[in-house]
Design an enzyme around this catalytic site. Sequence first.
Site, PDB file in Angstrom:
ATOM      1  N   LYS A  32       0.821  -1.214   0.000  1.00  0.00           N
ATOM      2  CA  LYS A  32       0.000   0.000   0.000  1.00  0.00           C
ATOM      3  C   LYS A  32       0.854   1.263   0.000  1.00  0.00           C
ATOM      4  O   LYS A  32       0.613   2.187  -0.788  1.00  0.00           O
ATOM      5  CB  LYS A  32      -0.918  -0.059   1.223  1.00  0.00           C
ATOM      6  CG  LYS A  32      -1.289   1.214   1.862  1.00  0.00           C
ATOM      7  CD  LYS A  32      -2.150   1.002   3.075  1.00  0.00           C
ATOM      8  CE  LYS A  32      -1.359   0.835   4.328  1.00  0.00           C
ATOM      9  NZ  LYS A  32      -0.603   2.042   4.711  1.00  0.00           N
ATOM     10  N   THR A  33       1.851   1.342   0.882  1.00  0.00           N
ATOM     11  CA  THR A  33       2.685   2.537   0.971  1.00  0.00           C
ATOM     12  C   THR A  33       3.463   2.748  -0.318  1.00  0.00           C
ATOM     13  O   THR A  33       3.650   3.884  -0.775  1.00  0.00           O
ATOM     14  CB  THR A  33       3.656   2.406   2.156  1.00  0.00           C
ATOM     15  OG1 THR A  33       2.909   2.104   3.342  1.00  0.00           O
ATOM     16  CG2 THR A  33       4.422   3.693   2.373  1.00  0.00           C
ATOM     17  N   ASP A 218      -4.290   8.040   3.104  1.00  0.00           N
ATOM     18  CA  ASP A 218      -3.829   6.720   3.546  1.00  0.00           C
ATOM     19  C   ASP A 218      -4.704   6.232   4.698  1.00  0.00           C
ATOM     20  O   ASP A 218      -5.290   7.025   5.434  1.00  0.00           O
ATOM     21  CB  ASP A 218      -2.374   6.832   3.998  1.00  0.00           C
ATOM     22  CG  ASP A 218      -1.733   5.478   4.238  1.00  0.00           C
ATOM     23  OD1 ASP A 218      -2.281   4.469   3.770  1.00  0.00           O
ATOM     24  OD2 ASP A 218      -0.667   5.443   4.892  1.00  0.00           O
ATOM     25  N   GLU A 219      -4.799   4.905   4.870  1.00  0.00           N
ATOM     26  CA  GLU A 219      -5.560   4.285   5.968  1.00  0.00           C
ATOM     27  C   GLU A 219      -6.984   4.839   6.020  1.00  0.00           C
ATOM     28  O   GLU A 219      -7.504   5.184   7.089  1.00  0.00           O
ATOM     29  CB  GLU A 219      -4.852   4.505   7.317  1.00  0.00           C
ATOM     30  CG  GLU A 219      -3.417   4.009   7.369  1.00  0.00           C
ATOM     31  CD  GLU A 219      -3.297   2.497   7.451  1.00  0.00           C
ATOM     32  OE1 GLU A 219      -4.324   1.819   7.282  1.00  0.00           O
ATOM     33  OE2 GLU A 219      -2.178   1.995   7.671  1.00  0.00           O
ATOM     34  N   GLN A 249      -9.025  -4.377   7.927  1.00  0.00           N
ATOM     35  CA  GLN A 249      -8.126  -3.962   9.006  1.00  0.00           C
ATOM     36  C   GLN A 249      -8.650  -2.728   9.737  1.00  0.00           C
ATOM     37  O   GLN A 249      -7.878  -1.991  10.345  1.00  0.00           O
ATOM     38  CB  GLN A 249      -6.726  -3.691   8.453  1.00  0.00           C
ATOM     39  CG  GLN A 249      -6.059  -4.930   7.856  1.00  0.00           C
ATOM     40  CD  GLN A 249      -4.615  -4.673   7.468  1.00  0.00           C
ATOM     41  OE1 GLN A 249      -3.721  -4.553   8.307  1.00  0.00           O
ATOM     42  NE2 GLN A 249      -4.374  -4.586   6.165  1.00  0.00           N
ATOM     43  N   ARG A 607       0.211 -10.516  10.672  1.00  0.00           N
ATOM     44  CA  ARG A 607       1.521  -9.962  11.039  1.00  0.00           C
ATOM     45  C   ARG A 607       2.620 -10.992  10.781  1.00  0.00           C
ATOM     46  O   ARG A 607       3.798 -10.638  10.723  1.00  0.00           O
ATOM     47  CB  ARG A 607       1.574  -9.583  12.527  1.00  0.00           C
ATOM     48  CG  ARG A 607       0.591  -8.518  13.016  1.00  0.00           C
ATOM     49  CD  ARG A 607       0.562  -7.278  12.172  1.00  0.00           C
ATOM     50  NE  ARG A 607      -0.463  -7.385  11.151  1.00  0.00           N
ATOM     51  CZ  ARG A 607      -0.545  -6.597  10.086  1.00  0.00           C
ATOM     52  NH1 ARG A 607       0.356  -5.667   9.883  1.00  0.00           N
ATOM     53  NH2 ARG A 607      -1.513  -6.745   9.199  1.00  0.00           N
TER      54      ARG A 607
END
Length: 669
Positions: A32-33, A218-219, A249, A607
Site C-alpha cells: 500500500k505505501t 492513507d488508511e 483492518q 503480522r
Amino acid sequence: MGFKNLLNPQQYEAVTHGDGPLLVLAGAGSGKTRVIAYRIAYLIKKRKIAPSQILGVTFTNKAANEMRERIAKLVGKQAAELTLGTFHSLGLKILREHGKHIGYRSNFTIYNEGDQLSLVRTLIREHPQKREKFDAGLLLSRISSFKNKSVDGASRFSEFGDKYDLVFSDVFQGYQQQLRACQAVDFDDLILLPIRILTDHADIRREYLERFQHLLVDEYQDTNHGQYCLIRLLAGKKPNLCVVGDDDQSIYAWRGAEVRNILQFSKDFPNAKAIKLEQNYRSTQVILDAAYHVIKNNSKRQEKRLWTDRGRGRNIDAFIARDENDEAKTIAWRIQAIQENTKAPWGDFAVLYRSNVQSRAIESALRIAKIPYEVVGGYEFFERKEIKDIVAYLRVINNPRDDLSLLRIVNVPRRGIGGNTIVKLTDAAHEKGSPVIQALRQAKNDDEVSRPAMSGIQSFVRLIDELHQEIPHQPVPDLVRMVIERSGYREELERTIDDAAISAIKVEMVEEIASAAAAFAESQPKGNLMDFIDTISLGDEPNQNGKNKRRKGEAVLLATLHSSKGLEFPYVFLCGLEEKILPHARSLKDNTDVDEERRLCYVGMTRARRHLTLSFTQERVQFGRRAKRIPSRFLKEISPDLLCKQFSHSPFFFHRQKLPDASDSAEQE
C-alpha cells in the site's frame, strides 16, 4: 522512471490512474505505501503536476515523515514542496489561515487531553449536581462524540438514560464557552472548525480546491465522520481523490473510526474506479488462507482473497494449554526451540494478545527462560506503578526491615503522613541504625508529629503487623487478596482516577496479581510468601532507569493486537483465542462488535511472515478465580487442513511438523 518494471499489474494500474476518484483496496502486506509513494512520483514526473498541488493525508506524523522520505528517493528535492501531514495538521493549517472568519485569532491555543479534563472537572465542581460523582473522562468522551455528530447539524443532545443526562447539556455548553473565551480549541475542533469555514465561505473553499488538484488519503478505513466530511469538502465535485485502505483492518471503532467510509466510497463517488491489491509480499499462503477463513465471515466487507508467490509454507501450529501459565511456558519453550534451530534474532519473534493484562504470565515465563523481551502498547506488567506498590506491600509484610519497600508504601494509599514527617523519622532511624518500621512504632513518643500523621502511622503499622502475623496461616493467594482489600488500594484507585476506563484497567492489573499468586500456589503447593516474592523477582536485570533499552532485533516483542498493526515478524504467537478474550466479552453484548473483533484477529494473523502459532487454554485464572474456557469462534472458522493441532509441549511440534529452519524458502525476499 520505469514504473511498469517496479510494480505488479494492479499496483501499476493504481499508480497510473488518470483523473477522477480512485479506491485502492490494499490487503495486508500488499504494498500500500509503495503505491501511494509511486503514484505521487508518477503525478510529478509523468503528469507534470506541481508538487505544491498535491495533498497527502495520513494519521500519524511518523507515517507522514516516512512517506516523504520514500517520495524524496523517487523525485528528489521536489518532495519538499508537497503538503504531507496528518488530518489534524491539515485542519490546523486551515484554521491558522482563516480562523478569523469564525472569531479565532491566529495565535489560538490547542488544549490537549489533560487541559480538557481539567476544564471538565472544573465545570463539574461548579454544577448544582456536584453532589453526584461524575467521571470527567466519560463526559469528555461524550462531548467529543456529540461534536462529531454536530458536523451534520445535530442540535439535540443524546440521552443515555443515566445520571450524566442531568449535567451533559450544561457541561457541554460551559466547555464550549470556556474554550471560546480562552481562544482555545481541542483536537476535535481542528477538524470541525475547518469544516465550518469551508462550508460557510465559498471563496475559501475555492481557494483550497484550486490549491490542491490531487488528494491522497492513507488508511482511509480509519477515518471518522468529521475527517470524512473534511475530505469531501476538499475533494470538490470533480475530485481527483485517491484513497487507500483495507476494510478488513478497520480496528479503531472505539475511537470513532467508521468502516462505512471505505465500504461506501463507490456510492459517495459514483464514478470511482476500484482496484484490489491482493498479491501479498509478506506471508506464506497457509497464513493468508487461514486469515481469509476467519475474515470472510464478516458480512459487511469488500471481497478480497490474498495470494502470494512465497510458497505454501508450514501449517499453523494450534495448541491447547492447561492454563495461562502453561500457555506462556509453552510459548517460551517454542521460541527457544525455533531460535536455536534457525539462529534467528530475538526480534524476529512476537507474542500478541487482546488485552494488556494477558502479558503478566508471558512476561514471567520469558523472564524465567532468560529470553529478552520488550512490551509495546502498555507498560511491562511488573514495571507498572500499581504492581510495584502491591509487591512492595508483600515485601514489607514478609520482611518489615525492608526500608526501601516500606518508604514506597507508607503513604500509599494516602494516610495523611506528610513528606517532612517521613524524612524526619527516616533520618532518626538511620542515626540509630534501626529499621524505619521501628521509628514508626516509636513515633507516638515524638511531640513534633502531628495528630493526623500519628493516626496514619499507627494505622499503617497495625496493618503491617496484622498481615505479617497471617503469613503462617494463610495461603499466598489469600494473603495477596488481603493486602489489596485491607490496604484500601483498590478503593484509592477508584477514588482518585476520574477516567473510569483507566481506573478499571488499573484495578484489573492489581487483581491480576491475585491471579499470579493463585497460579504460583498451584505450581508450588508448598511455596510460601517469600518463595512467591522470589519468583516475581527471578530474572530481574539491573538497570538505572527502570527499563532496559534494547536495540532493534535484540528482544521478543510483546504487544496488544491494536499495537501490532503496521508491524510484521517472521514468527508470531497469537495467544488467548478464547471466547470472552478474543472476541472480547464486551463485544458479545452486541453482535455487530464481533465483526471488529474478527478484524482484530485477522490483523494479528497477518503480522506473521513465516510461521504462525495460535493458542488457547482449557481454563484461566481471572481476578484470582479459575474458570473453564471455550475456544474462540475464530479458531473454529479456520479450515482443519491448515492447522497442526497439538497440546502444550506436544512432541508433534517436532515430529509431525518439523521445526522451521533457516533455509525455509518462504523467508527469501
